[in-house]
Design a protein around this motif. Structure first.
Motif, PDB file in Angstrom:
ATOM      1  N   ILE A 112     -11.354  -2.580   2.004  1.00 27.91           N
ATOM      2  CA  ILE A 112     -12.402  -1.207   0.778  1.00 27.91           C
ATOM      3  C   ILE A 112     -10.483  -0.753   0.438  1.00 27.91           C
ATOM      4  CG2 ILE A 112     -13.298   0.150  -0.492  1.00 27.91           C
ATOM      5  CD1 ILE A 112     -13.957  -2.893  -0.749  1.00 27.91           C
ATOM      6  N   MET A 113     -10.082   0.506   1.657  1.00 29.60           N
ATOM      7  CA  MET A 113      -9.685   1.056   1.246  1.00 29.60           C
ATOM      8  C   MET A 113      -8.298   0.387   0.617  1.00 29.60           C
ATOM      9  SD  MET A 113      -9.873   3.570   4.917  1.00 29.60           S
ATOM     10  CE  MET A 113      -9.236   2.873   5.525  1.00 29.60           C
ATOM     11  N   TYR A 114      -7.579  -0.761   1.649  1.00 24.93           N
ATOM     12  CA  TYR A 114      -6.856  -1.993   1.008  1.00 24.93           C
ATOM     13  C   TYR A 114      -6.837  -2.006  -0.215  1.00 24.93           C
ATOM     14  CZ  TYR A 114      -4.017  -6.093   1.172  1.00 24.93           C
ATOM     15  OH  TYR A 114      -3.454  -7.123   0.052  1.00 24.93           O
ATOM     16  N   LEU A 115      -7.820  -2.370  -0.724  1.00 25.54           N
ATOM     17  CA  LEU A 115      -7.672  -2.491  -1.864  1.00 25.54           C
ATOM     18  C   LEU A 115      -7.964  -1.348  -2.432  1.00 25.54           C
ATOM     19  CD1 LEU A 115     -10.728  -5.700  -1.976  1.00 25.54           C
ATOM     20  CD2 LEU A 115      -8.415  -5.751  -2.227  1.00 25.54           C
ATOM     21  N   ILE A 116      -7.954  -1.001  -2.954  1.00 27.25           N
ATOM     22  CA  ILE A 116      -8.191   0.522  -3.632  1.00 27.25           C
ATOM     23  C   ILE A 116      -7.038   1.369  -2.752  1.00 27.25           C
ATOM     24  CG2 ILE A 116      -8.379   3.244  -3.886  1.00 27.25           C
ATOM     25  CD1 ILE A 116     -11.118   2.012  -2.642  1.00 27.25           C
ATOM     26  N   ASP A 117      -6.212   1.043  -2.118  1.00 28.93           N
ATOM     27  CA  ASP A 117      -4.846   2.009  -1.655  1.00 28.93           C
ATOM     28  C   ASP A 117      -3.337   1.058  -2.157  1.00 28.93           C
ATOM     29  OD1 ASP A 117      -3.529   4.858  -1.025  1.00 28.93           O
ATOM     30  OD2 ASP A 117      -2.303   3.068  -0.192  1.00 28.93           O
ATOM     31  N   MET A 118      -3.393  -0.413  -1.789  1.00 20.56           N
ATOM     32  CA  MET A 118      -2.497  -1.091  -1.651  1.00 20.56           C
ATOM     33  C   MET A 118      -2.247  -1.239  -3.536  1.00 20.56           C
ATOM     34  SD  MET A 118      -1.396  -4.583  -3.407  1.00 20.56           S
ATOM     35  CE  MET A 118      -2.999  -5.458  -2.898  1.00 20.56           C
ATOM     36  N   PRO A 119      -2.526  -0.954  -5.026  1.00 17.94           N
ATOM     37  CA  PRO A 119      -1.867  -1.832  -5.445  1.00 17.94           C
ATOM     38  C   PRO A 119      -0.654   0.019  -6.395  1.00 17.94           C
ATOM     39  CG  PRO A 119      -4.068  -2.202  -6.367  1.00 17.94           C
ATOM     40  CD  PRO A 119      -3.912  -1.017  -4.976  1.00 17.94           C
ATOM     41  N   LEU A 120      -0.783   1.098  -5.589  1.00 17.30           N
ATOM     42  CA  LEU A 120      -0.705   2.948  -5.542  1.00 17.30           C
ATOM     43  C   LEU A 120       0.098   2.767  -4.663  1.00 17.30           C
ATOM     44  CD1 LEU A 120      -3.954   4.771  -5.788  1.00 17.30           C
ATOM     45  CD2 LEU A 120      -2.413   3.767  -8.215  1.00 17.30           C
ATOM     46  N   TYR A 121       0.002   2.270  -3.520  1.00 15.58           N
ATOM     47  CA  TYR A 121       1.021   2.115  -2.354  1.00 15.58           C
ATOM     48  C   TYR A 121       1.936   0.878  -2.449  1.00 15.58           C
ATOM     49  CZ  TYR A 121       3.284   0.359   2.262  1.00 15.58           C
ATOM     50  OH  TYR A 121       3.526   0.701   3.635  1.00 15.58           O
ATOM     51  N   VAL A 122       2.146  -0.113  -3.318  1.00 13.93           N
ATOM     52  CA  VAL A 122       3.120  -0.908  -3.752  1.00 13.93           C
ATOM     53  C   VAL A 122       3.986   0.041  -5.144  1.00 13.93           C
ATOM     54  CG1 VAL A 122       3.321  -2.665  -5.467  1.00 13.93           C
ATOM     55  CG2 VAL A 122       1.808  -3.032  -3.087  1.00 13.93           C
ATOM     56  N   ASP A 123       3.287   0.186  -5.164  1.00 16.25           N
ATOM     57  CA  ASP A 123       3.908   0.659  -6.276  1.00 16.25           C
ATOM     58  C   ASP A 123       4.549   2.142  -6.582  1.00 16.25           C
ATOM     59  OD1 ASP A 123       4.729   1.473  -9.107  1.00 16.25           O
ATOM     60  OD2 ASP A 123       2.908   2.869  -9.782  1.00 16.25           O
ATOM     61  N   GLU A 124       4.152   3.238  -5.399  1.00 19.34           N
ATOM     62  CA  GLU A 124       4.799   4.719  -5.766  1.00 19.34           C
ATOM     63  C   GLU A 124       5.492   4.682  -4.411  1.00 19.34           C
ATOM     64  OE1 GLU A 124       1.185   7.012  -5.977  1.00 19.34           O
ATOM     65  OE2 GLU A 124       0.636   6.701  -7.322  1.00 19.34           O
ATOM     66  N   VAL A 125       4.761   3.752  -3.183  1.00 17.57           N
ATOM     67  CA  VAL A 125       6.189   3.749  -1.664  1.00 17.57           C
ATOM     68  C   VAL A 125       6.921   2.996  -1.683  1.00 17.57           C
ATOM     69  CG1 VAL A 125       5.663   4.092   0.961  1.00 17.57           C
ATOM     70  CG2 VAL A 125       3.873   5.481  -0.794  1.00 17.57           C
ATOM     71  N   LEU A 126       6.461   1.745  -2.263  1.00 22.45           N
ATOM     72  CA  LEU A 126       7.428   0.740  -1.723  1.00 22.45           C
ATOM     73  C   LEU A 126       8.465   0.067  -2.936  1.00 22.45           C
ATOM     74  CD1 LEU A 126       5.235  -1.978   0.305  1.00 22.45           C
ATOM     75  CD2 LEU A 126       6.465  -0.012   1.138  1.00 22.45           C
ATOM     76  N   HIS A 127       8.240   0.720  -4.005  1.00 23.90           N
ATOM     77  CA  HIS A 127       8.317   0.530  -5.155  1.00 23.90           C
ATOM     78  C   HIS A 127       9.154  -0.837  -5.753  1.00 23.90           C
ATOM     79  CE1 HIS A 127       8.964   4.927  -4.924  1.00 23.90           C
ATOM     80  NE2 HIS A 127       9.627   4.619  -4.413  1.00 23.90           N
ATOM     81  N   LEU A 128       7.893  -1.836  -5.389  1.00 26.95           N
ATOM     82  CA  LEU A 128       7.906  -3.018  -6.091  1.00 26.95           C
ATOM     83  C   LEU A 128       6.971  -3.134  -7.106  1.00 26.95           C
ATOM     84  CD1 LEU A 128       7.225  -4.842  -1.730  1.00 26.95           C
ATOM     85  CD2 LEU A 128       9.190  -4.175  -3.203  1.00 26.95           C
ATOM     86  N   SER A 129       7.168  -5.092  -8.044  1.00 24.55           N
ATOM     87  CA  SER A 129       7.008  -5.605  -8.668  1.00 24.55           C
ATOM     88  C   SER A 129       5.618  -4.866  -9.281  1.00 24.55           C
ATOM     89  CB  SER A 129       6.925  -6.814  -9.384  1.00 24.55           C
ATOM     90  OG  SER A 129       5.621  -6.718 -10.651  1.00 24.55           O
ATOM     91  N   LYS A 130       4.952  -3.657 -10.372  1.00 22.23           N
ATOM     92  CA  LYS A 130       3.715  -4.105 -11.021  1.00 22.23           C
ATOM     93  C   LYS A 130       2.962  -4.590 -10.475  1.00 22.23           C
ATOM     94  CE  LYS A 130       5.226   0.442 -13.698  1.00 22.23           C
ATOM     95  NZ  LYS A 130       4.095   1.486 -12.418  1.00 22.23           N
ATOM     96  N   ASN A 131       2.847  -5.677 -10.868  1.00 23.72           N
ATOM     97  CA  ASN A 131       2.220  -7.410 -11.437  1.00 23.72           C
ATOM     98  C   ASN A 131       2.319  -7.415  -9.454  1.00 23.72           C
ATOM     99  OD1 ASN A 131       1.934  -7.499 -13.616  1.00 23.72           O
ATOM    100  ND2 ASN A 131       3.990  -8.111 -13.882  1.00 23.72           N
ATOM    101  N   LEU A 132       2.188  -6.866  -8.711  1.00 21.23           N
ATOM    102  CA  LEU A 132       2.376  -7.744  -7.259  1.00 21.23           C
ATOM    103  C   LEU A 132       1.639  -7.912  -6.497  1.00 21.23           C
ATOM    104  CD1 LEU A 132       4.045  -9.218  -4.598  1.00 21.23           C
ATOM    105  CD2 LEU A 132       4.403  -6.374  -4.007  1.00 21.23           C
ATOM    106  N   PRO A 133       0.317  -6.757  -6.465  1.00 17.00           N
ATOM    107  CA  PRO A 133      -1.227  -6.240  -6.196  1.00 17.00           C
ATOM    108  C   PRO A 133      -1.784  -7.486  -6.608  1.00 17.00           C
ATOM    109  CG  PRO A 133       0.164  -4.248  -6.904  1.00 17.00           C
ATOM    110  CD  PRO A 133       0.448  -5.208  -7.475  1.00 17.00           C
ATOM    111  N   GLY A 134      -1.993  -7.786  -8.088  1.00 19.89           N
ATOM    112  CA  GLY A 134      -2.562  -8.637  -8.377  1.00 19.89           C
ATOM    113  C   GLY A 134      -2.317 -10.103  -7.991  1.00 19.89           C
ATOM    114  N   LYS A 135      -1.126 -10.394  -7.869  1.00 20.00           N
ATOM    115  CA  LYS A 135      -0.589 -12.055  -6.815  1.00 20.00           C
ATOM    116  C   LYS A 135      -0.703 -12.222  -5.882  1.00 20.00           C
ATOM    117  CE  LYS A 135       3.779 -12.143  -9.860  1.00 20.00           C
ATOM    118  NZ  LYS A 135       5.465 -12.023  -9.770  1.00 20.00           N
ATOM    119  N   LEU A 136      -0.598 -10.791  -4.697  1.00 21.26           N
ATOM    120  CA  LEU A 136      -1.197 -10.265  -3.459  1.00 21.26           C
ATOM    121  C   LEU A 136      -2.989 -10.704  -3.358  1.00 21.26           C
ATOM    122  CD1 LEU A 136       0.850  -7.704  -2.005  1.00 21.26           C
ATOM    123  CD2 LEU A 136       1.066  -9.468  -1.458  1.00 21.26           C
TER     124      LEU A 136
END
Length: 398
Positions: free
Chosen positions: A237-261
């Motif tokens: 659950i922590m992964y699912l909540i945090d990962m969209p924000l982590y990918v965007d704010e820390v890794l600076h990858l595509s905003k659509n990447l969390p949905g694909k993952l």
């Protein structure tokens, strides 16, 4: 005309109805859940702590609502009618989210509807178990096929959720979920069966390692398995909540990447669930659960040290193995330990997941606000190691 004859005559239609209803209700949940943290952050304009509090309050209410409905269903409730009621509550929940951006209304009225809607899937799995036993089907394989539909929903749901929210807005997203619930109501009302409760013999009860008069709180196997479930799903659950924000704010990858993952992981889960169902007679539930948790341990180690888009895609293999096995075998494990209380057993698994949302929401909200998103994955790794130790203590149920 006997109920057995009716079941045999309509078995293909009933089987399809189980698959479709699980898939459609799963789609409804997979549309709303992945973007919830972004909805609260971007639309409602609340800070990470309030996001975490919302997840926790929502989860706590769901535990109460689903357990009350489960207890009622095991005693005298008609599971099919309870599923219909839950779908109506799901419609109410999405209407609230579509019509308001007021945090207090969402965390009160919205959570109330969500709490009652949360019992839909546990009741479908409990009904499926009873139907499989009544008709002589392989319980594990039957459950695996239905559980695979839920994973298939999470292949489609998260990418679609992000696409709808980003391109068309959250209102379109929530009204789409409402449409899914209406379809589910149609399928459940017309095609799911009513199944009489089975009488369980003392020999069967003894073979399942529990006396039917024992309190759940006195059964160490149930306690250890429940706690292991809480900790392993807290990590997820922590992964699912945090990962969209982590990918965007820390890794600076595509905003659509969390949905694909999320979609890729769910796609991997489907064949894993089906294969695991056939491996249970050879390896047993206990060994498969241990293997799955170890996959989760290595997944979070990978998340900590691998930050490229390609690596994140590759790590979903481990994530799919982890979730695919524990989500399928975990339900059957609880049911085998509580053979006379299918609704409660299934809801215990579901509430273990829901408890993890309480913990996960609080930990993710406060930890990410105070220490940043990176700390979340170290905490998740610790949760998996605790879960591994707890699961080892559970007596083997094949």
């Amino acid at each position: 005309m006997s109920s057995k004859f009716i079941f045999n005559r309509n078995s293909s239609i009933i089987f399809a109805a189980f698959l479709i209803s699980a898939f459609i209700i799963g789609i409804a949940g997979a549309l709303q859940s992945p973007t919830l943290s972004r909805f609260l952050t971007d639309e409602v304009k609340v800070n990470p702590i309030l996001v975490g509090i919302f997840y926790s309050v929502n989860a706590f209410a769901s535990i109460i609502g689903s357990f009350l409905l489960a207890s009622y269903s095991d005693k005298k409730g008609e599971r099919r009618y309870i599923v219909l009621f839950c779908c109506l509550m799901g419609i109410g929940n999405n209407l609230v989210f579509a019509l308001t951006r007021n945090y207090l209304i969402l965390i009160s009225l919205g959570v109330f509807f969500a709490a009652l809607a949360s019992a839909a899937m546990p009741q479908i799995f409990a009904l499926a178990r009873e139907y499989a036993e009544k008709t002589g089907r392989n319980v594990v394989v039957f459950n695996s096929l239905i559980r695979a539909q839920l994973s298939l929903a999470w292949v489609i749901g998260p990418p679609l959720s992000f696409a709808l929210a980003i391109n068309y807005g959250f209102n379109t997203l929530y009204f789409s979920a409402i449409g899914m619930y209406f379809i589910a109501i149609f399928v459940v009302a017309l095609f799911l069966p009513s199944v009489a409760r089975n009488q369980v013999t003392p020999q069967v009860i003894e073979s399942k390692l529990i006396n039917q008069n024992d309190s759940i709180l006195k059964n160490k196997n149930i306690i250890f398995l429940f706690l292991a479930t809480v900790f392993m799903w807290t990590a997820n659950i922590m992964y699912l909540i945090d990962m969209p924000l982590y990918v965007d704010e820390v890794l600076h990858l595509s905003k659509n990447l969390p949905g694909k993952l999320m979609g890729l992981a769910a796609g991997i889960e489907i064949p894993i669930m089906l294969i695991a169902g056939y491996l249970v007679p050879k390896f047993g539930k206990h060994r498969l659960m241990i293997f799955a948790i170890l996959c989760g341990v290595f997944f979070y180690i990978g998340i900590i040290f691998c930050q490229s888009q390609l690596a994140l895609f590759g790590l979903q293999i481990l994530n799919g193995l982890f979730i695919g096995i524990v989500a399928n075998i975990g339900i059957i494990y609880f049911q085998d330990l509580l053979p006379t209380r299918m609704g409660v057993a299934t809801t215990l698994f579901n509430n273990g997941v829901t408890c993890s949302v309480i913990l996960g929401g609080m930990i993710q909200g406060f930890a990410s606000d105070l220490y940043g998103h990176e700390i979340i994955y170290y905490i998740a790794l610790a949760m998996l190691l605790i879960s591994l130790l707890l699961c080892i203590q559970v007596r083997t149920v094949r």
